[in-house]
Design a protein around this motif. Structure first.
Motif, PDB file in Angstrom:
ATOM      1  N   THR A   1      -9.882  -7.750 -11.990  1.00 18.89           N
ATOM      2  CA  THR A   1      -9.103  -6.493 -11.431  1.00 18.89           C
ATOM      3  C   THR A   1      -9.540  -5.818 -10.444  1.00 18.89           C
ATOM      4  OG1 THR A   1      -8.503  -6.524 -13.753  1.00 18.89           O
ATOM      5  CG2 THR A   1      -7.924  -4.828 -12.827  1.00 18.89           C
ATOM      6  N   ALA A   2     -10.672  -5.611 -10.187  1.00 18.00           N
ATOM      7  CA  ALA A   2     -11.272  -4.721  -9.199  1.00 18.00           C
ATOM      8  C   ALA A   2     -11.009  -5.414  -7.953  1.00 18.00           C
ATOM      9  CB  ALA A   2     -12.867  -4.511  -9.411  1.00 18.00           C
ATOM     10  N   LEU A   3     -11.504  -6.771  -7.823  1.00 14.69           N
ATOM     11  CA  LEU A   3     -11.208  -7.462  -6.628  1.00 14.69           C
ATOM     12  C   LEU A   3      -9.786  -7.639  -6.170  1.00 14.69           C
ATOM     13  CD1 LEU A   3     -13.856 -10.357  -7.244  1.00 14.69           C
ATOM     14  CD2 LEU A   3     -14.088  -8.415  -5.352  1.00 14.69           C
ATOM     15  N   TRP A   4      -8.934  -7.799  -7.117  1.00 20.92           N
ATOM     16  CA  TRP A   4      -7.298  -7.790  -6.703  1.00 20.92           C
ATOM     17  C   TRP A   4      -6.998  -6.164  -6.158  1.00 20.92           C
ATOM     18  CZ3 TRP A   4      -4.779 -11.414  -5.052  1.00 20.92           C
ATOM     19  CH2 TRP A   4      -4.969 -12.474  -5.889  1.00 20.92           C
ATOM     20  N   LEU A   5      -7.555  -5.181  -6.784  1.00 22.22           N
ATOM     21  CA  LEU A   5      -7.120  -3.960  -6.341  1.00 22.22           C
ATOM     22  C   LEU A   5      -7.893  -3.577  -5.093  1.00 22.22           C
ATOM     23  CD1 LEU A   5      -6.220  -1.060  -7.095  1.00 22.22           C
ATOM     24  CD2 LEU A   5      -8.409  -0.504  -8.233  1.00 22.22           C
ATOM     25  N   PHE A   6      -8.954  -4.173  -4.821  1.00 17.67           N
ATOM     26  CA  PHE A   6      -9.682  -3.927  -3.499  1.00 17.67           C
ATOM     27  C   PHE A   6      -8.791  -4.479  -2.204  1.00 17.67           C
ATOM     28  CE2 PHE A   6     -12.241  -5.580   0.095  1.00 17.67           C
ATOM     29  CZ  PHE A   6     -12.940  -4.473   0.525  1.00 17.67           C
ATOM     30  N   ILE A   7      -8.253  -5.777  -2.684  1.00 20.17           N
ATOM     31  CA  ILE A   7      -7.672  -6.548  -1.645  1.00 20.17           C
ATOM     32  C   ILE A   7      -6.388  -5.607  -1.227  1.00 20.17           C
ATOM     33  CG2 ILE A   7      -6.340  -8.527  -1.234  1.00 20.17           C
ATOM     34  CD1 ILE A   7      -8.249 -10.104  -2.773  1.00 20.17           C
ATOM     35  N   PHE A   8      -5.551  -4.940  -2.358  1.00 17.41           N
ATOM     36  CA  PHE A   8      -4.314  -4.250  -2.151  1.00 17.41           C
ATOM     37  C   PHE A   8      -4.648  -3.121  -1.458  1.00 17.41           C
ATOM     38  CE2 PHE A   8      -1.303  -1.285  -4.053  1.00 17.41           C
ATOM     39  CZ  PHE A   8      -0.176  -1.872  -3.631  1.00 17.41           C
ATOM     40  N   SER A   9      -5.784  -2.161  -1.816  1.00 20.46           N
ATOM     41  CA  SER A   9      -5.824  -1.198  -1.098  1.00 20.46           C
ATOM     42  C   SER A   9      -6.375  -1.492   0.485  1.00 20.46           C
ATOM     43  CB  SER A   9      -7.080  -0.539  -1.895  1.00 20.46           C
ATOM     44  OG  SER A   9      -8.312  -0.918  -1.968  1.00 20.46           O
ATOM     45  N   THR A  10      -7.084  -2.493   0.738  1.00 28.49           N
ATOM     46  CA  THR A  10      -7.575  -2.620   2.050  1.00 28.49           C
ATOM     47  C   THR A  10      -6.295  -2.883   2.865  1.00 28.49           C
ATOM     48  OG1 THR A  10      -9.484  -3.272   1.143  1.00 28.49           O
ATOM     49  CG2 THR A  10      -8.956  -4.049   3.544  1.00 28.49           C
ATOM     50  N   ILE A  11      -5.406  -3.762   2.522  1.00 27.08           N
ATOM     51  CA  ILE A  11      -3.929  -3.975   3.036  1.00 27.08           C
ATOM     52  C   ILE A  11      -3.351  -2.583   3.376  1.00 27.08           C
ATOM     53  CG2 ILE A  11      -1.895  -4.946   3.058  1.00 27.08           C
ATOM     54  CD1 ILE A  11      -3.150  -7.326   1.622  1.00 27.08           C
ATOM     55  N   LEU A  12      -3.373  -1.842   2.454  1.00 28.77           N
ATOM     56  CA  LEU A  12      -2.787  -0.450   2.830  1.00 28.77           C
ATOM     57  C   LEU A  12      -3.392   0.394   3.662  1.00 28.77           C
ATOM     58  CD1 LEU A  12      -2.097   0.519  -1.152  1.00 28.77           C
ATOM     59  CD2 LEU A  12      -0.175  -0.312   0.671  1.00 28.77           C
ATOM     60  N   CYS A  13      -4.647   0.251   3.806  1.00 22.62           N
ATOM     61  CA  CYS A  13      -5.551   0.928   4.685  1.00 22.62           C
ATOM     62  C   CYS A  13      -5.043   0.466   6.169  1.00 22.62           C
ATOM     63  CB  CYS A  13      -7.146   0.991   4.385  1.00 22.62           C
ATOM     64  SG  CYS A  13      -7.783   1.606   3.042  1.00 22.62           S
ATOM     65  N   LEU A  14      -5.033  -0.762   6.301  1.00 23.58           N
ATOM     66  CA  LEU A  14      -4.475  -1.157   7.563  1.00 23.58           C
ATOM     67  C   LEU A  14      -3.251  -0.888   7.810  1.00 23.58           C
ATOM     68  CD1 LEU A  14      -5.778  -4.757   6.985  1.00 23.58           C
ATOM     69  CD2 LEU A  14      -6.700  -3.412   8.665  1.00 23.58           C
ATOM     70  N   TYR A  15      -2.279  -0.543   7.187  1.00 27.01           N
ATOM     71  CA  TYR A  15      -0.994  -0.026   7.379  1.00 27.01           C
ATOM     72  C   TYR A  15      -0.813   1.477   7.210  1.00 27.01           C
ATOM     73  CZ  TYR A  15       0.248  -5.135   8.121  1.00 27.01           C
ATOM     74  OH  TYR A  15       0.182  -6.296   8.521  1.00 27.01           O
ATOM     75  N   ALA A  16      -1.793   2.190   6.853  1.00 25.99           N
ATOM     76  CA  ALA A  16      -1.714   3.302   6.695  1.00 25.99           C
ATOM     77  C   ALA A  16      -0.932   4.291   7.943  1.00 25.99           C
ATOM     78  CB  ALA A  16      -2.812   4.176   6.404  1.00 25.99           C
ATOM     79  N   THR A  17      -0.037   5.320   7.742  1.00 28.40           N
ATOM     80  CA  THR A  17       0.782   5.779   8.797  1.00 28.40           C
ATOM     81  C   THR A  17       0.122   7.143   9.190  1.00 28.40           C
ATOM     82  OG1 THR A  17       2.355   6.759   7.147  1.00 28.40           O
ATOM     83  CG2 THR A  17       2.779   4.495   8.267  1.00 28.40           C
TER      84      THR A  17
END
Length: 413
Positions: free
Chosen positions: A80-96
């Motif tokens: 769960t932690a690793l999936w959450l990390f992957i999701f949040s990292t993608i969001l960081c890359l596309y932060a506006t």
């Protein structure tokens, strides 16, 4: 038919990578902070909030994932932690905007905390005594080296690939750890899990904090961590601004110091009992911290500063492994929660200490913080072991045949 277990080599690699996960999430992008201010058209203080958010996430996340791993086992919370990390990292890359970026960094820190806290719990599940000490020696070595070496790696990557490239590297690391965790076999059988309702899971916090010896072990570790973070926060200014070295020379010093921490963590397993190592390391920290403080206040040359620093960080590396072993042995039945407290309080201590080195003159402030943290660390282990036992452990330096056990792992007095 007995279920196939993971090999020791596999666990060494996986636990080492999980331990390095948090520091890499926090520190790897530090050299790219100025370029991020330009990208988001904001101030440097706003960009720094991303670092603060990730540190807060690492502290809070360990308190969250620790008890959950005691209730549901290690594998599911880890995935769960690793999936959450992957999701949040993608969001960081596309932060506006910087505000969204800071929020996603908080989530990323919480996710990264899962790897740190669960790695210690897995080691405690699988090993005891000296085997546990040896496994935690690796974790301690990585835990000491990762916060120091991750900015060096980030510095080498900043110019060619930028801050987004660094986050892509973190994303790749997340996927790699996810693959390793999918292969990981559960280390906490259902019959050994806390048989409580979900709403009662956090009851174990009170149990761990009621253990006086465990609390002092955690505080001892936190003050030792304060020495490390005081070094990390002050050394760029001391080495580059005061002594006039280049950024490349500073990176080389960082790497050498990281080796000293790692050597201390690895050699700690050579002690007969973890208590021997912790007492020895605390005594060494006090002596070297005082010497470093005097040298800095006397405007010593760089080689004296660096030599004393190497010895101080070696002592810090020694205590990371031994104290972790002592603390986890105290609360073996609540190892997930114990690991959570250990990690979160140490990260909180680092966050508190780091800005203090900038008060007034950085040379004197750093020296004073070294001494205060080292003395506080020694006092905590003195209280945890008791006056008589501390004296006996110090005597073990000269009388190797004596054996003074720890309360649970080595027997009660």
């Amino acid at each position: 038919m007995k279920e196939k277990q993971n090999s020791k080599v596999f666990l060494l690699i996986l636990l080492g990578m999980l331990t390095a996960f948090g520091p890499f999430v926090t520190d790897m992008y530090l050299p790219s902070l100025p370029s991020m201010g330009t990208y988001f058209s904001t101030t440097s203080s706003m960009v720094q909030l991303g670092l603060t958010a990730s540190m807060a996430g690492l502290a809070v996340g360990q308190i969250f994932f620790g008890p959950l791993s005691d209730r549901y086992g290690r594998r599911r919370p880890l995935l769960t932690a690793l999936w959450l990390f992957i999701f949040s990292t993608i969001l960081c890359l596309y932060a506006t905007s910087i505000e969204w970026f800071v929020l996603f960094r908080l989530i990323q820190g919480i996710a990264g905390a899962g790897g740190i806290v669960i790695s210690r719990s897995i080691a405690t599940d699988k090993y005891t005594g000296r085997e546990l000490a040896k496994m935690l020696a690796l974790i301690g070595a990585v835990n000491g080296i990762a916060p120091v070496i991750s900015p060096i790696i980030g510095g080498a990557l900043t110019d060619p690939i930028g801050w987004k490239g660094i986050f892509c590297v973190l994303l790749g690391l997340g996927f790699l750890l996810l693959l390793g965790s999918l292969r990981f076999r559960e280390s906490l059988p259902p019959e050994h899990r806390l048989a409580t309702r979900w709403s009662d899971t956090f009851h174990s916090f009170r149990t761990t904090l009621s253990d006086r010896q465990f609390v002092y072990y955690v505080l001892q570790m936190a003050f030792a961590q304060g020495v490390l973070f005081a070094y990390i926060a002050s050394s760029p200014f001391i080495v580059q601004q005061y002594y006039g070295f280049s950024a490349m020379a500073f990176s080389l010093c960082f790497a050498v110091n990281a080796i000293a921490i790692g050597m201390g963590a690895v050699l700690s397993a050579k002690f007969r009992h973890p208590s021997d190592c912790t007492v020895t390391s605390c005594a060494g920290m006090v002596v070297m911290a005082i010497a470093e403080c005097i040298a800095l206040m006397a405007d010593c040359n760089f080689y004296i500063y660096e030599g004393l620093l190497l010895a101080l960080l070696f002592c810090v590396g020694l205590t990371f492994t031994s104290t972790t072993t002592l603390a986890m042995e105290c609360q073996r039945e609540n190892s997930g929660t114990a690991s959570a407290w250990l990690g979160s309080i140490c990260f909180a201590a680092g966050g508190i200490v780091s800005p203090l080195v900038g008060i007034n003159d950085i040379l004197s402030s750093t020296g004073i913080i070294f001494v205060l943290c080292a003395l506080a660390s020694a006092c905590c282990i003195f209280i945890a072991l008791g006056k008589r036992r501390t004296g006996l452990y110090l005597n073990l330096i000269y009388h190797k045949n004596q054996s003074v056990p720890n309360r649970k792992s080595f027997g009660a007095e």
